[in-house]
Design a protein around this motif. Structure first.
Motif, PDB file in Angstrom:
ATOM      1  N   ASN A 105       1.600   1.343   7.525  1.00 39.44           N
ATOM      2  CA  ASN A 105       0.372   1.912   6.943  1.00 39.44           C
ATOM      3  C   ASN A 105       0.539   2.321   5.476  1.00 39.44           C
ATOM      4  O   ASN A 105      -0.014   3.325   5.055  1.00 39.44           O
ATOM      5  CB  ASN A 105      -0.105   3.119   7.768  1.00 39.44           C
ATOM      6  N   LEU A 106       1.323   1.559   4.732  1.00 39.92           N
ATOM      7  CA  LEU A 106       1.436   1.819   3.296  1.00 39.92           C
ATOM      8  C   LEU A 106       0.286   1.110   2.578  1.00 39.92           C
ATOM      9  O   LEU A 106      -0.187   0.067   3.027  1.00 39.92           O
ATOM     10  CB  LEU A 106       2.774   1.303   2.765  1.00 39.92           C
ATOM     11  N   PHE A 107      -0.147   1.679   1.460  1.00 37.71           N
ATOM     12  CA  PHE A 107      -1.203   1.036   0.667  1.00 37.71           C
ATOM     13  C   PHE A 107      -0.576  -0.134  -0.104  1.00 37.71           C
ATOM     14  O   PHE A 107       0.270   0.086  -0.979  1.00 37.71           O
ATOM     15  CB  PHE A 107      -1.834   2.026  -0.306  1.00 37.71           C
ATOM     16  N   PRO A 108      -0.987  -1.372   0.188  1.00 42.24           N
ATOM     17  CA  PRO A 108      -0.286  -2.525  -0.403  1.00 42.24           C
ATOM     18  C   PRO A 108      -0.461  -2.642  -1.908  1.00 42.24           C
ATOM     19  O   PRO A 108       0.388  -3.211  -2.597  1.00 42.24           O
ATOM     20  CB  PRO A 108      -0.923  -3.728   0.311  1.00 42.24           C
ATOM     21  N   HIS A 109      -1.566  -2.090  -2.446  1.00 41.79           N
ATOM     22  CA  HIS A 109      -1.850  -2.271  -3.878  1.00 41.79           C
ATOM     23  C   HIS A 109      -1.280  -1.134  -4.735  1.00 41.79           C
ATOM     24  O   HIS A 109      -1.494  -1.098  -5.938  1.00 41.79           O
ATOM     25  CB  HIS A 109      -3.360  -2.380  -4.099  1.00 41.79           C
ATOM     26  N   TYR A 110      -0.564  -0.179  -4.106  1.00 35.20           N
ATOM     27  CA  TYR A 110       0.082   0.906  -4.857  1.00 35.20           C
ATOM     28  C   TYR A 110       1.598   0.743  -4.806  1.00 35.20           C
ATOM     29  O   TYR A 110       2.154   0.242  -3.816  1.00 35.20           O
ATOM     30  CB  TYR A 110      -0.264   2.271  -4.250  1.00 35.20           C
ATOM     31  N   THR A 111       2.258   1.202  -5.865  1.00 33.77           N
ATOM     32  CA  THR A 111       3.724   1.220  -5.842  1.00 33.77           C
ATOM     33  C   THR A 111       4.198   2.218  -4.782  1.00 33.77           C
ATOM     34  O   THR A 111       3.426   3.057  -4.289  1.00 33.77           O
ATOM     35  CB  THR A 111       4.301   1.662  -7.198  1.00 33.77           C
ATOM     36  N   ILE A 112       5.484   2.127  -4.471  1.00 32.95           N
ATOM     37  CA  ILE A 112       6.072   3.064  -3.508  1.00 32.95           C
ATOM     38  C   ILE A 112       5.897   4.503  -4.004  1.00 32.95           C
ATOM     39  O   ILE A 112       5.514   5.398  -3.244  1.00 32.95           O
ATOM     40  CB  ILE A 112       7.571   2.747  -3.301  1.00 32.95           C
ATOM     41  N   LEU A 113       6.143   4.732  -5.293  1.00 33.38           N
ATOM     42  CA  LEU A 113       6.011   6.090  -5.839  1.00 33.38           C
ATOM     43  C   LEU A 113       4.583   6.594  -5.672  1.00 33.38           C
ATOM     44  O   LEU A 113       4.357   7.740  -5.250  1.00 33.38           O
ATOM     45  CB  LEU A 113       6.412   6.098  -7.320  1.00 33.38           C
ATOM     46  N   LYS A 114       3.602   5.738  -5.953  1.00 30.43           N
ATOM     47  CA  LYS A 114       2.207   6.186  -5.825  1.00 30.43           C
ATOM     48  C   LYS A 114       1.835   6.420  -4.362  1.00 30.43           C
ATOM     49  O   LYS A 114       1.109   7.355  -4.036  1.00 30.43           O
ATOM     50  CB  LYS A 114       1.249   5.178  -6.460  1.00 30.43           C
ATOM     51  N   ASN A 115       2.338   5.565  -3.450  1.00 31.81           N
ATOM     52  CA  ASN A 115       2.122   5.789  -2.029  1.00 31.81           C
ATOM     53  C   ASN A 115       2.607   7.186  -1.615  1.00 31.81           C
ATOM     54  O   ASN A 115       1.980   7.852  -0.810  1.00 31.81           O
ATOM     55  CB  ASN A 115       2.874   4.737  -1.198  1.00 31.81           C
ATOM     56  N   MET A 116       3.723   7.599  -2.200  1.00 28.00           N
ATOM     57  CA  MET A 116       4.337   8.875  -1.807  1.00 28.00           C
ATOM     58  C   MET A 116       3.677  10.088  -2.446  1.00 28.00           C
ATOM     59  O   MET A 116       3.654  11.166  -1.863  1.00 28.00           O
ATOM     60  CB  MET A 116       5.829   8.856  -2.140  1.00 28.00           C
ATOM     61  N   THR A 117       3.140   9.911  -3.653  1.00 22.71           N
ATOM     62  CA  THR A 117       2.612  11.077  -4.374  1.00 22.71           C
ATOM     63  C   THR A 117       1.109  11.268  -4.206  1.00 22.71           C
ATOM     64  O   THR A 117       0.579  12.332  -4.528  1.00 22.71           O
ATOM     65  CB  THR A 117       2.929  10.968  -5.884  1.00 22.71           C
ATOM     66  N   LEU A 118       0.443  10.257  -3.669  1.00 21.08           N
ATOM     67  CA  LEU A 118      -1.021  10.324  -3.548  1.00 21.08           C
ATOM     68  C   LEU A 118      -1.469  11.543  -2.734  1.00 21.08           C
ATOM     69  O   LEU A 118      -2.336  12.308  -3.160  1.00 21.08           O
ATOM     70  CB  LEU A 118      -1.512   9.027  -2.877  1.00 21.08           C
ATOM     71  N   GLY A 119      -0.876  11.723  -1.553  1.00 19.43           N
ATOM     72  CA  GLY A 119      -1.267  12.842  -0.686  1.00 19.43           C
ATOM     73  C   GLY A 119      -1.007  14.204  -1.312  1.00 19.43           C
ATOM     74  O   GLY A 119      -1.910  15.046  -1.382  1.00 19.43           O
TER      75      GLY A 119
END
Length: 246
Positions: A93-107
Motif C-alpha cells: 500500500n505504498l503510493f507509487p508516484h511518491y518517493t520512499i521519503l515522501k511516502n514516509m513523511t506524508l502522514g
C-alpha cells in the motif's frame, strides 16, 4: 481492565451477510509491550479479529477498548484513534508516484502537523535502522517486495504509534525475502513495541511472542505462551492444527 492494558475486546462478534460468523463473542486483553501472535487455519477469523481492532472491520456485536476508550462508541473519532495504531498489510500500500521519503513523511506532516525537517529526520533514522537509507529517493517500483514491506513497517512507525498491527506481513513475499522483514519485527519486539501479529510463520511466532492466540471458527480456542501452545497444547483442535504444520 488492568493498568497496563492497551486493547481489550468484550464479546467481539462479526457476522457477514447475516449468516457467516467470522467472530463469535471474542474476549481478549492485550498489555503494553506485549507481543501477541495469532495463529490458526485459513478462514478462522484471524484477519477479521485484527482488522476489527481499529474498526477497519465494523463489528456486529461487542465492544473494543483502546487505551480505556470504547472505540465502538459512534461518538469516538476513529481516525484519531487509528493514528496511534500502525497497521501493516500483506500488500504494501505504498503510493507509487511518491518517493520512499515522501511516502514516509506524508502522514506525520499532514496528520501530526510535524515540521517537514523533523519528519524527514525521523524517516531517515528509521530507514537507517532497516538498512534502506540509500533508497530514500527511490520509488516503490524500484524496490524488491522485502524492501517494500520494510518501508511499509517504518512508514507506520513514523506516526509514533502505541501499537502495531500486522496482517500476515510476509505472506506475499518470496521465501528469501521473509527473513529480512521478520528481522525488523524482531527488533521492534526487543524494543518493547506492543504488537499483534497474524502470521503463518510458526518459528517466528515461537521466537518473538509473549502470548499466542490459536483461533478457529471465529473463536480463540486456546491462549498461552509459545512453550504452552507449541510444546503442550491442551485443546484437541490446536493439537490437530499443529500436527499438520509442524
Amino acid at each position: 481492565m488492568s493498568d497496563n492494558s492497551i486493547i481489550r475486546t468484550e464479546k467481539l462478534s462479526k457476522c457477514f451477510k447475516g449468516k457467516i460468523h467470522a467472530l463469535r463473542e471474542v474476549d481478549t486483553e492485550i498489555h503494553r509491550g506485549e507481543v501477541v501472535v495469532v495463529i490458526g487455519p485459513s478462514g478462522s477469523g484471524k484477519s477479521t479479529y485484527l482488522r476489527s481492532l481499529n474498526l477497519l472491520e465494523e463489528p456486529t456485536g461487542g465492544r473494543i477498548f483502546f487505551e480505556d476508550t470504547d472505540i465502538t462508541d459512534p461518538k469516538v473519532d476513529i481516525n484519531r484513534v487509528r493514528q496511534k495504531m500502525g497497521m501493516v498489510f500483506q500488500h504494501f500500500n505504498l503510493f507509487p508516484h511518491y518517493t520512499i521519503l515522501k511516502n514516509m513523511t506524508l502522514g506525520p506532516i499532514k496528520l501530526l502537523k510535524s515540521p517537514k525537517a523533523e519528519a524527514e529526520e525521523k524517516a531517515y533514522a528509521l530507514l537507517e535502522r532497516v538498512g534502506l537509507r540509500d533508497r530514500a529517493n527511490a520509488y516503490p517500483s524500484q524496490l524488491s517486495g522485502g524492501q517494500k514491506q520494510r518501508i511499509a513497517i517504518v512508514r507506520a512507525l513514523c506516526m509514533n504509534p502505541d501499537v502495531m498491527l500486522f496482517d500476515e506481513p510476509t505472506s506475499a513475499l518470496d521465501p528469501e525475502m521473509v527473513g529480512e522483514v521478520l528481522d525488523v519485527m524482531k527488533g521492534l519486539a526487543r524494543d518493547g513495541m506492543t504488537m499483534i501479529i497474524v502470521t503463518h510463520e510458526m518459528g517466528f511466532a515461537r521466537e518473538v511472542a509473549d502470548t499466542v492466540f490459536f483461533m478457529d471458527e471465529g473463536t480463540i480456542m486456546e491462549t498461552g505462551t509459545p512453550e504452552e501452545i507449541f510444546s503442550a497444547p491442551k485443546n484437541p483442535r490446536t493439537q490437530s492444527f499443529l500436527r499438520k504444520i509442524l
